[in-house]
Write an enzyme that holds these catalytic residues in place. Structure first.
Site, PDB file in Angstrom:
ATOM      1  N   ASN A 284      14.612  -5.640  48.487  1.00 12.70           N
ATOM      2  CA  ASN A 284      14.025  -6.464  47.186  1.00 12.70           C
ATOM      3  C   ASN A 284      12.537  -6.724  47.285  1.00 12.70           C
ATOM      4  O   ASN A 284      11.852  -6.561  48.945  1.00 12.70           O
ATOM      5  CB  ASN A 284      14.510  -7.956  46.895  1.00 12.70           C
ATOM      6  CG  ASN A 284      14.045  -8.310  45.377  1.00 12.70           C
ATOM      7  OD1 ASN A 284      13.775  -7.838  44.519  1.00 12.70           O
ATOM      8  ND2 ASN A 284      13.558  -9.614  45.748  1.00 12.70           N
ATOM      9  N   LYS A 285      11.778  -7.236  46.586  1.00  9.51           N
ATOM     10  CA  LYS A 285      10.199  -7.155  46.880  1.00  9.51           C
ATOM     11  C   LYS A 285       9.561  -7.585  48.934  1.00  9.51           C
ATOM     12  O   LYS A 285      10.814  -9.109  48.227  1.00  9.51           O
ATOM     13  CB  LYS A 285       9.623  -8.112  45.689  1.00  9.51           C
ATOM     14  CG  LYS A 285       7.749  -8.258  46.040  1.00  9.51           C
ATOM     15  CD  LYS A 285       7.171  -7.226  45.926  1.00  9.51           C
ATOM     16  CE  LYS A 285       7.567  -6.236  45.372  1.00  9.51           C
ATOM     17  NZ  LYS A 285       6.771  -4.928  45.324  1.00  9.51           N
TER      18      LYS A 285
ATOM     19  N   ARG B 236       7.431   6.324  42.124  1.00 10.70           N
ATOM     20  CA  ARG B 236       7.519   5.257  43.332  1.00 10.70           C
ATOM     21  C   ARG B 236       8.874   4.855  43.887  1.00 10.70           C
ATOM     22  O   ARG B 236       9.903   6.107  43.313  1.00 10.70           O
ATOM     23  CB  ARG B 236       7.562   3.858  42.341  1.00 10.70           C
ATOM     24  CG  ARG B 236       6.280   3.224  41.570  1.00 10.70           C
ATOM     25  CD  ARG B 236       6.379   2.010  41.771  1.00 10.70           C
ATOM     26  NE  ARG B 236       6.302   0.981  42.767  1.00 10.70           N
ATOM     27  CZ  ARG B 236       6.677  -0.054  42.143  1.00 10.70           C
ATOM     28  NH1 ARG B 236       6.982  -1.144  40.873  1.00 10.70           N
ATOM     29  NH2 ARG B 236       6.268  -1.096  43.314  1.00 10.70           N
TER      30      ARG B 236
ATOM     31  N   ASP C 114      15.914  -4.183  44.344  1.00  8.21           N
ATOM     32  CA  ASP C 114      15.942  -2.553  44.088  1.00  8.21           C
ATOM     33  C   ASP C 114      16.223  -1.814  44.014  1.00  8.21           C
ATOM     34  O   ASP C 114      16.445  -1.187  43.883  1.00  8.21           O
ATOM     35  CB  ASP C 114      14.055  -2.121  44.441  1.00  8.21           C
ATOM     36  CG  ASP C 114      12.669  -3.298  43.616  1.00  8.21           C
ATOM     37  OD1 ASP C 114      13.087  -4.586  44.237  1.00  8.21           O
ATOM     38  OD2 ASP C 114      12.173  -2.715  43.187  1.00  8.21           O
TER      39      ASP C 114
ATOM     40  N   GLN D 263       3.501 -11.438  41.691  1.00  8.56           N
ATOM     41  CA  GLN D 263       4.442 -10.999  40.409  1.00  8.56           C
ATOM     42  C   GLN D 263       4.490 -11.998  40.288  1.00  8.56           C
ATOM     43  O   GLN D 263       5.277 -12.509  38.588  1.00  8.56           O
ATOM     44  CB  GLN D 263       5.089  -9.833  40.822  1.00  8.56           C
ATOM     45  CG  GLN D 263       5.056  -8.541  40.730  1.00  8.56           C
ATOM     46  CD  GLN D 263       4.762  -7.973  42.785  1.00  8.56           C
ATOM     47  OE1 GLN D 263       4.189  -8.573  42.849  1.00  8.56           O
ATOM     48  NE2 GLN D 263       4.700  -6.948  43.020  1.00  8.56           N
TER      49      GLN D 263
ATOM     50  N   ARG E  33       6.167  -1.864  35.588  1.00  8.32           N
ATOM     51  CA  ARG E  33       6.918  -2.558  37.202  1.00  8.32           C
ATOM     52  C   ARG E  33       7.893  -2.953  37.052  1.00  8.32           C
ATOM     53  O   ARG E  33       8.519  -3.483  35.766  1.00  8.32           O
ATOM     54  CB  ARG E  33       5.843  -3.128  37.884  1.00  8.32           C
ATOM     55  CG  ARG E  33       4.902  -4.427  37.588  1.00  8.32           C
ATOM     56  CD  ARG E  33       4.936  -5.668  38.188  1.00  8.32           C
ATOM     57  NE  ARG E  33       6.548  -5.895  38.741  1.00  8.32           N
ATOM     58  CZ  ARG E  33       6.766  -6.847  37.879  1.00  8.32           C
ATOM     59  NH1 ARG E  33       6.851  -6.952  36.618  1.00  8.32           N
ATOM     60  NH2 ARG E  33       7.959  -7.276  38.607  1.00  8.32           N
ATOM     61  N   GLY E  34       8.527  -3.213  38.060  1.00  5.66           N
ATOM     62  CA  GLY E  34      10.519  -3.896  37.983  1.00  5.66           C
ATOM     63  C   GLY E  34      11.922  -2.905  37.961  1.00  5.66           C
ATOM     64  O   GLY E  34      11.149  -2.482  37.267  1.00  5.66           O
ATOM     65  N   ALA E  35      12.526  -3.123  38.823  1.00  2.00           N
ATOM     66  CA  ALA E  35      13.518  -1.796  38.996  1.00  2.00           C
ATOM     67  C   ALA E  35      14.063  -1.349  38.128  1.00  2.00           C
ATOM     68  O   ALA E  35      14.468  -0.043  37.253  1.00  2.00           O
ATOM     69  CB  ALA E  35      14.956  -2.209  40.065  1.00  2.00           C
TER      70      ALA E  35
HETATM   71  O1  MRU Z   1       6.961  -3.254  42.778  1.00  2.07           O
HETATM   72  P1  MRU Z   1       7.227  -4.268  41.908  1.00  2.07           P
HETATM   73  O2  MRU Z   1       7.027  -5.605  41.023  1.00  2.07           O
HETATM   74  O3  MRU Z   1       7.448  -3.705  41.217  1.00  2.07           O
HETATM   75  O4  MRU Z   1       8.713  -4.838  42.275  1.00  2.07           O
HETATM   76  C1  MRU Z   1       9.432  -5.801  41.791  1.00  2.07           C
HETATM   77  C2  MRU Z   1      10.651  -6.308  42.418  1.00  2.07           C
HETATM   78  O5  MRU Z   1      10.397  -6.468  43.848  1.00  2.07           O
HETATM   79  C3  MRU Z   1      11.787  -7.157  41.056  1.00  2.07           C
HETATM   80  O6  MRU Z   1      12.022  -8.604  42.135  1.00  2.07           O
HETATM   81  C4  MRU Z   1      13.103  -6.566  41.760  1.00  2.07           C
HETATM   82  O7  MRU Z   1      12.572  -4.767  40.930  1.00  2.07           O
HETATM   83  C5  MRU Z   1      14.376  -7.165  40.838  1.00  2.07           C
HETATM   84  S1  MRU Z   1      13.761  -6.654  38.451  1.00  2.07           S
HETATM   85  C6  MRU Z   1      14.448  -7.388  37.439  1.00  2.07           C
END
Ligand code: MRU
Length: 371
Positions: free
Chosen positions: A253-254, A90, A243, A203, A53-55
């Site tokens: 973002n999240k 996703r 993201d 997270q 996970r994470g962009a």
């Molecule tokens: O749902 P996730 O855990 O994939 O979401 C991650 C985030 O929102 C991060 O802040 C974002 O991807 C930046 S990661 C460098």
């Protein structure tokens, strides 16, 4: 970054030279389990179920997913099928499409017998580029932390607040929002991080684990604590990841990021977004056009964690039968963002500044829109 003192990346090619290794992030921070991906379905499942996970890491995993598909069948049809499957995993992080576009461009015009090697080469480059980008973000962000430290009395700590996990687990290495923090810590700056728990998937626990592994002082806080801390002058700077940044500088973002930005704005706390260029979507002008992932209600109705019996389990917190909504991301308008920390420097969150910093990307998007 480090696990038990050992340097490691979040994704790698295994010793067999073709299968892909990841950490199962659904088990972290309680168990550190490595997984081996051997086909495109494994890669798609890992992204969809958030084992990765994470962009930026989603992009890297998709790139290797395409390699695994081509290894089985290097035809045009296989390429298209795998691309569609991975793209559907996703919806919000633009790095997924970016990485798949890069991979497709690297293999499409090659004869079949060259495609597998070309794909693995480009995927490895995407990973190395991510690391280089994050290091550059780290150096630019470090200056912000050094400036804050310079205004403090000797020994006073620099307090950073971060949301979600934009750390090395969300990237190939270093993280985006955490890169300046790791550099500052390594250089002896007394940095301390308030880590938002980030319900519903917590997270923040990943961020706390990472920071702990690296020895960075931190405090894990409930999501609603940030406003209180900012009112009391306990936060010097917010740094979050993203993201997707629109061409206008709005930041997706999240979920919960927007509320932190509002609290920061109300309290004069600078709110920065670590934004690697693959997370910038020059094709999107209207932030409300970004697809916001909606996840299952059970993630809200339950909390997952380590039981006293040593097992990871979910327990119910919401009453049986209460409907729940689970929006995974939100949009922070550019006006609340003090700056974007990119690999090309810290820039204003605006269309003009983004186009100045990344003219080739902005022009390519304009040409594509013009047809
Ligand atoms: O749902 P996730 O855990 O994939 O979401 C991650 C985030 O929102 C991060 O802040 C974002 O991807 C930046 S990661 C460098």
């Amino acid at each position: 970054m480090k696990i038990d003192g050992q340097h490691t990346r979040s994704i790698w090619v295994e010793d067999d030279g073709w299968s892909i290794g990841i950490f199962d992030q659904t088990l972290l921070p309680h168990r550190c389990v490595r997984l081996r991906l051997t086909c495109v379905d494994d890669a798609a499942r890992a992204i969809r179920t958030m084992q990765v996970r994470g962009a930026p890491l989603i992009g890297a995993a998709a790139a290797y997913g395409l390699c695994l598909a081509l290894k089985e069948d290097a035809s045009d049809e296989s390429l298209e099928r795998a691309r569609a499957k991975l793209l559907a995993t996703r919806p919000t992080a633009v790095n997924l499409k970016w990485a798949l576009d890069e991979m497709t461009a690297a293999v499409r015009n090659r004869p079949r017998e060259q495609r597998i090697a070309a794909a693995y080469r480009r995927a490895a480059e995407i990973c190395d580029e991510d690391v280089a980008i994050n290091k550059a973000i780290g150096h630019h962000g470090l200056k912000l932390l050094e400036n804050i430290a310079a205004r403090k009395k000797a020994g006073e700590r620099v307090n950073v607040l971060t949301h979600c996990n934009a750390g090395w687990l969300a990237t190939v290495d270093w993280g985006t929002a955490t890169a300046p923090i790791y550099l500052a810590h390594d250089r002896g700056l007394p940095v301390h991080v308030f880590v938002d728990e980030t319900r519903p998937r917590n997270q923040g626990a990943l961020t706390a684990w990472e920071l702990g592994q690296h020895g960075v002082p931190h405090t894990y806080i409930a999501d609603n604590t940030g406003g209180h801390l900012m009112q009391r002058g306990m936060v010097d700077i917010c740094i979050v990841g993203t993201d997707r940044v629109t061409a206008q500088g709005d930041v997706c973002n999240k979920i919960g990021t927007y509320l932190k930005a509002l609290a920061a704005g109300d309290n004069g706390v600078p709110f920065y977004v670590a934004a690697p260029s693959p997370s910038i979507d020059f094709a999107i002008l209207d932030a409300f056009a970004i697809p916001i992932e909606e996840r299952g209600a059970e993630e809200i109705a339950t909390v997952s964690g380590l039981g006293e019996d040593g097992r990871i389990a979910a327990v119910r917190v919401a009453p049986e039968g209460s409907p729940a909504a689970n929006y995974a991301f939100d949009v922070t308008p550019a006006r609340l963002v003090k700056g974007l920390i990119t690999e090309r420097g810290v820039i204003e969150a605006s269309a003009a500044a983004l186009a100045r910093a990344f003219p080739e990307r902005a022009q390519a998007a304009q040409s594509a829109a013009a047809g």
